[in-house]
Design a protein around this motif. Structure first.
Motif, PDB file in Angstrom:
ATOM      1  N   ARG A  90      -9.234  -3.524  -4.907  1.00  0.00           N
ATOM      2  CA  ARG A  90      -8.486  -4.712  -5.329  1.00  0.00           C
ATOM      3  C   ARG A  90      -8.620  -5.815  -4.277  1.00  0.00           C
ATOM      4  NH1 ARG A  90      -2.612  -3.104  -6.787  1.00  0.00           N
ATOM      5  NH2 ARG A  90      -2.267  -3.448  -4.578  1.00  0.00           N
ATOM      6  N   LYS A  91      -8.562  -5.380  -2.996  1.00  0.00           N
ATOM      7  CA  LYS A  91      -8.686  -6.363  -1.900  1.00  0.00           C
ATOM      8  C   LYS A  91     -10.072  -7.018  -1.917  1.00  0.00           C
ATOM      9  CE  LYS A  91      -5.613  -4.522   1.604  1.00  0.00           C
ATOM     10  NZ  LYS A  91      -5.639  -3.569   2.727  1.00  0.00           N
ATOM     11  N   TYR A 101       3.474  15.355   3.375  1.00  0.00           N
ATOM     12  CA  TYR A 101       3.270  14.315   2.347  1.00  0.00           C
ATOM     13  C   TYR A 101       4.623  13.824   1.818  1.00  0.00           C
ATOM     14  CZ  TYR A 101      -1.813  14.814   1.671  1.00  0.00           C
ATOM     15  OH  TYR A 101      -3.167  14.789   1.824  1.00  0.00           O
ATOM     16  N   SER A 146       2.684   6.841  -6.723  1.00  0.00           N
ATOM     17  CA  SER A 146       1.683   7.785  -7.247  1.00  0.00           C
ATOM     18  C   SER A 146       2.070   9.220  -6.911  1.00  0.00           C
ATOM     19  CB  SER A 146       0.311   7.545  -6.642  1.00  0.00           C
ATOM     20  OG  SER A 146       0.030   6.224  -6.586  1.00  0.00           O
ATOM     21  N   LEU A 147       2.551   9.394  -5.673  1.00  0.00           N
ATOM     22  CA  LEU A 147       2.919  10.743  -5.228  1.00  0.00           C
ATOM     23  C   LEU A 147       4.096  11.282  -6.043  1.00  0.00           C
ATOM     24  CD1 LEU A 147       1.767  12.412  -2.822  1.00  0.00           C
ATOM     25  CD2 LEU A 147       3.841  11.826  -1.607  1.00  0.00           C
ATOM     26  N   ILE A 148       5.101  10.438  -6.244  1.00  0.00           N
ATOM     27  CA  ILE A 148       6.286  10.857  -6.997  1.00  0.00           C
ATOM     28  C   ILE A 148       5.896  11.159  -8.439  1.00  0.00           C
ATOM     29  CG2 ILE A 148       8.477  10.018  -7.945  1.00  0.00           C
ATOM     30  CD1 ILE A 148       8.995   8.657  -5.276  1.00  0.00           C
ATOM     31  N   ILE A 154      -6.692   0.314  -3.854  1.00  0.00           N
ATOM     32  CA  ILE A 154      -6.173  -0.846  -3.112  1.00  0.00           C
ATOM     33  C   ILE A 154      -7.314  -1.579  -2.418  1.00  0.00           C
ATOM     34  CG2 ILE A 154      -4.720  -1.527  -1.152  1.00  0.00           C
ATOM     35  CD1 ILE A 154      -2.912   0.907  -1.977  1.00  0.00           C
ATOM     36  N   ARG A 193      -5.497   6.230  -4.534  1.00  0.00           N
ATOM     37  CA  ARG A 193      -4.733   4.989  -4.498  1.00  0.00           C
ATOM     38  C   ARG A 193      -5.273   4.071  -3.393  1.00  0.00           C
ATOM     39  NH1 ARG A 193      -1.863   2.389  -8.211  1.00  0.00           N
ATOM     40  NH2 ARG A 193      -0.810   4.273  -8.833  1.00  0.00           N
ATOM     41  N   ARG A 194      -5.662   4.694  -2.260  1.00  0.00           N
ATOM     42  CA  ARG A 194      -6.217   3.907  -1.149  1.00  0.00           C
ATOM     43  C   ARG A 194      -7.510   3.211  -1.591  1.00  0.00           C
ATOM     44  NH1 ARG A 194      -6.283   7.921   2.819  1.00  0.00           N
ATOM     45  NH2 ARG A 194      -4.035   7.897   2.867  1.00  0.00           N
ATOM     46  N   SER A 205       2.922  11.994  -9.554  1.00  0.00           N
ATOM     47  CA  SER A 205       2.071  13.187  -9.645  1.00  0.00           C
ATOM     48  C   SER A 205       2.879  14.473  -9.453  1.00  0.00           C
ATOM     49  CB  SER A 205       0.943  13.138  -8.623  1.00  0.00           C
ATOM     50  OG  SER A 205       1.463  13.325  -7.344  1.00  0.00           O
ATOM     51  N   VAL A 262      -4.239  12.045  -5.004  1.00  0.00           N
ATOM     52  CA  VAL A 262      -3.435  10.889  -5.418  1.00  0.00           C
ATOM     53  C   VAL A 262      -3.424   9.825  -4.324  1.00  0.00           C
ATOM     54  CG1 VAL A 262      -1.036  10.178  -5.748  1.00  0.00           C
ATOM     55  CG2 VAL A 262      -1.956  12.072  -7.048  1.00  0.00           C
ATOM     56  N   THR A 263      -3.174  10.228  -3.076  1.00  0.00           N
ATOM     57  CA  THR A 263      -3.070   9.231  -2.004  1.00  0.00           C
ATOM     58  C   THR A 263      -4.428   8.615  -1.678  1.00  0.00           C
ATOM     59  OG1 THR A 263      -3.110  11.062  -0.445  1.00  0.00           O
ATOM     60  CG2 THR A 263      -0.980  10.105  -0.899  1.00  0.00           C
ATOM     61  N   GLU A 303       0.840  -1.220   0.000  1.00  0.00           N
ATOM     62  CA  GLU A 303       0.000   0.000   0.000  1.00  0.00           C
ATOM     63  C   GLU A 303       0.862   1.252   0.000  1.00  0.00           C
ATOM     64  OE1 GLU A 303      -3.028   0.356   3.001  1.00  0.00           O
ATOM     65  OE2 GLU A 303      -3.623  -1.736   2.714  1.00  0.00           O
ATOM     66  N   ILE A 334      -3.658  17.921  -5.153  1.00  0.00           N
ATOM     67  CA  ILE A 334      -3.100  16.803  -5.941  1.00  0.00           C
ATOM     68  C   ILE A 334      -2.600  15.706  -5.004  1.00  0.00           C
ATOM     69  CG2 ILE A 334      -1.354  16.140  -7.648  1.00  0.00           C
ATOM     70  CD1 ILE A 334      -1.079  19.317  -8.014  1.00  0.00           C
ATOM     71  N   MET A 335      -1.841  16.109  -3.971  1.00  0.00           N
ATOM     72  CA  MET A 335      -1.281  15.119  -3.040  1.00  0.00           C
ATOM     73  C   MET A 335      -2.409  14.310  -2.387  1.00  0.00           C
ATOM     74  SD  MET A 335       2.067  15.864  -2.943  1.00  0.00           S
ATOM     75  CE  MET A 335       1.975  16.162  -4.691  1.00  0.00           C
ATOM     76  N   SER A 374       6.966  10.195   2.255  1.00  0.00           N
ATOM     77  CA  SER A 374       7.532   9.475   1.107  1.00  0.00           C
ATOM     78  C   SER A 374       9.021   9.281   1.282  1.00  0.00           C
ATOM     79  CB  SER A 374       7.303  10.268  -0.191  1.00  0.00           C
ATOM     80  OG  SER A 374       5.955  10.520  -0.353  1.00  0.00           O
ATOM     81  N   ASP A 399       2.689   1.767  -3.269  1.00  0.00           N
ATOM     82  CA  ASP A 399       1.726   2.252  -4.274  1.00  0.00           C
ATOM     83  C   ASP A 399       1.521   3.762  -4.128  1.00  0.00           C
ATOM     84  OD1 ASP A 399       0.879   0.260  -6.012  1.00  0.00           O
ATOM     85  OD2 ASP A 399      -0.415  -0.650  -4.510  1.00  0.00           O
ATOM     86  N   GLN A 400       1.339   4.178  -2.877  1.00  0.00           N
ATOM     87  CA  GLN A 400       1.112   5.610  -2.610  1.00  0.00           C
ATOM     88  C   GLN A 400       2.348   6.432  -2.950  1.00  0.00           C
ATOM     89  OE1 GLN A 400      -0.447   6.481   1.239  1.00  0.00           O
ATOM     90  NE2 GLN A 400      -2.360   5.448   0.852  1.00  0.00           N
ATOM     91  N   LEU A 401       3.509   5.873  -2.621  1.00  0.00           N
ATOM     92  CA  LEU A 401       4.760   6.586  -2.902  1.00  0.00           C
ATOM     93  C   LEU A 401       4.936   6.816  -4.399  1.00  0.00           C
ATOM     94  CD1 LEU A 401       7.773   7.443  -1.968  1.00  0.00           C
ATOM     95  CD2 LEU A 401       8.359   5.150  -2.692  1.00  0.00           C
TER      96      LEU A 401
END
Lengths: 90, 269
Positions: B266-267, B55, A83-85, B263, B259-260, A87, B255-256, A76, B251-252, B59, A79-81
């Motif tokens: 998908r689960k 954010y 997407s963040l990079i 996921i 993606r959540r 974006s 995007v996060t 997870e 945007i941040m 990362s 995946d987030q990393l």
């Protein structure tokens, strides 16, 4: 064809995704299937398995491998990393 | 009587030196609303900058990629620069703290943008490139943020040491060149993000160049305010800054959270 060098994080991600994918049906994954998905040599893959097991992301039971909650969390976060990079245009 | 004349004379000198239209552009706005406006704009700008920084810091701690470090530190510096901007307004009657806070703000802002640009530079630099030319370029690029720390410190310190009070007009001229530097740095970041956009062929990545374009517009508006002492240009710069930072946070967050959701879907499947 020459394959692009993969970062260790990316390798862990691909291995864990392969395990998760294969284990979706049988709870556990076969190392040969993971090797097929990740296109790694068997020795290298086993070294990565050792490291992932040390970090508590997978556990091995009689030659088979399963992903832990920590491993799923890693997927997870990776995946987030990415997407963040992506974006951020990096 | 004599003492009061001396005091009056000192006040007159202080007023002549503290030209309100030279340094902090908040003084261009009506004094009745300037403190409240500064508090609101600063609170929003600092909060947004720290959110972006958080954010990127997450990362960085997760990945350990060195080139990412410039982003959380850069945005944290940017947030701190806005705090010093508000502080310089609060101490605008103080002949020492007013220029000192103004210069810390300028320094932090240029440093922040240079650090953000370094992240893009090191990401884009080709690892296969080698040789003296590349090494010289790397040294030059890495030394640039250090120079941006040194210049705003050395010049006012020298000015303070050589004269009994700051030469405000001269220092404002230097701030103009620093804003030009900021615009060049943001231009470089913009070019890098556009290159990524073209490479990825994903129009959704257009938001980040747009956010940097707004930050560039902020600097441009501040230059306009510097030349014509226009409150409208300054308000425009503040609006562009907040819009740029807010777009970044949007945007941040998008995007996060997207993606959540992916996921979780998908689960569930």
């Amino acid at each position: 064809m020459r394959q692009e060098k993969r970062h260790k994080l990316q390798l862990f991600y691909e291995i864990l995704c392969a395990i998760e994918e294969d284990a979706a049906h049988n709870e556990v994954a076969k190392p040969t299937h993971v090797q097929h998905f990740t296109r790694l040599s068997y020795d290298k893959m086993m070294n990565h398995f050792d490291e992932l097991e040390e970090k508590g992301m997978i556990h091995r039971v009689s030659g088979l491998v399963a992903i832990t909650a920590k491993g799923k969390m890693f997927i997870e976060q990776y995946d987030q990393l990415t997407s963040l990079i992506e974006s951020a245009g990096l | 009587m004599g003492a009061s004349l001396i005091l009056r004379g000192h006040e007159i000198i202080a007023m002549a030196v503290l030209d309100p239209n030279v340094l902090n552009p908040f003084v261009l706005v009506s004094p009745a609303v300037a403190p409240a406006l500064a508090a609101v704009i600063t609170a929003i700008s600092v909060s947004l900058s720290l959110m972006i920084s958080r954010y990127f810091f997450k990362s960085y701690t997760f990945s350990g990629f060195g080139y990412l470090l410039g982003l959380p530190v850069g945005f944290a510096f940017l947030g701190a620069s806005f705090l010093f901007e508000a502080s310089s307004l609060m101490y605008r009657a103080d002949p020492l703290l007013y220029p000192a806070f103004f210069w810390i703000q300028m320094l932090l802002q240029s440093e922040a943008l240079a650090l953000i640009a370094l992240s893009y530079y090191y990401k884009n630099s080709d690892a296969n490139e080698s040789g003296r030319k590349v090494r010289a370029r790397d040294v030059l690029v890495t030394a640039l943020p250090l120079a941006m720390v040194a210049i705003p410190f050395i010049v006012p310190t020298f000015a303070l040491a050589s004269q009994p009070y700051f030469n405000y007009a001269g220092l404002a001229d230097l701030s103009f060149y620093m804003r030009i530097f900021n615009m060049i740095v943001i231009g470089y970041i913009f070019k890098s993000t556009i290159a990524s956009l073209v490479r990825a062929a994903n129009v959704k990545l257009l938001y980040v160049p747009a956010a940097f374009a707004l930050l560039w517009l902020e600097q441009y508006s501040l230059i306009l305010a510097y030349f014509d002492n226009s409150a409208i240009a300054f308000i425009g710069s503040a609006a562009a800054r907040i819009a740029g930072l807010a777009l970044f946070v949007y945007i941040m967050h998008r995007v996060t959270s997207r993606r959540r959701i992916e996921i979780e879907a998908r689960k569930a499947a």
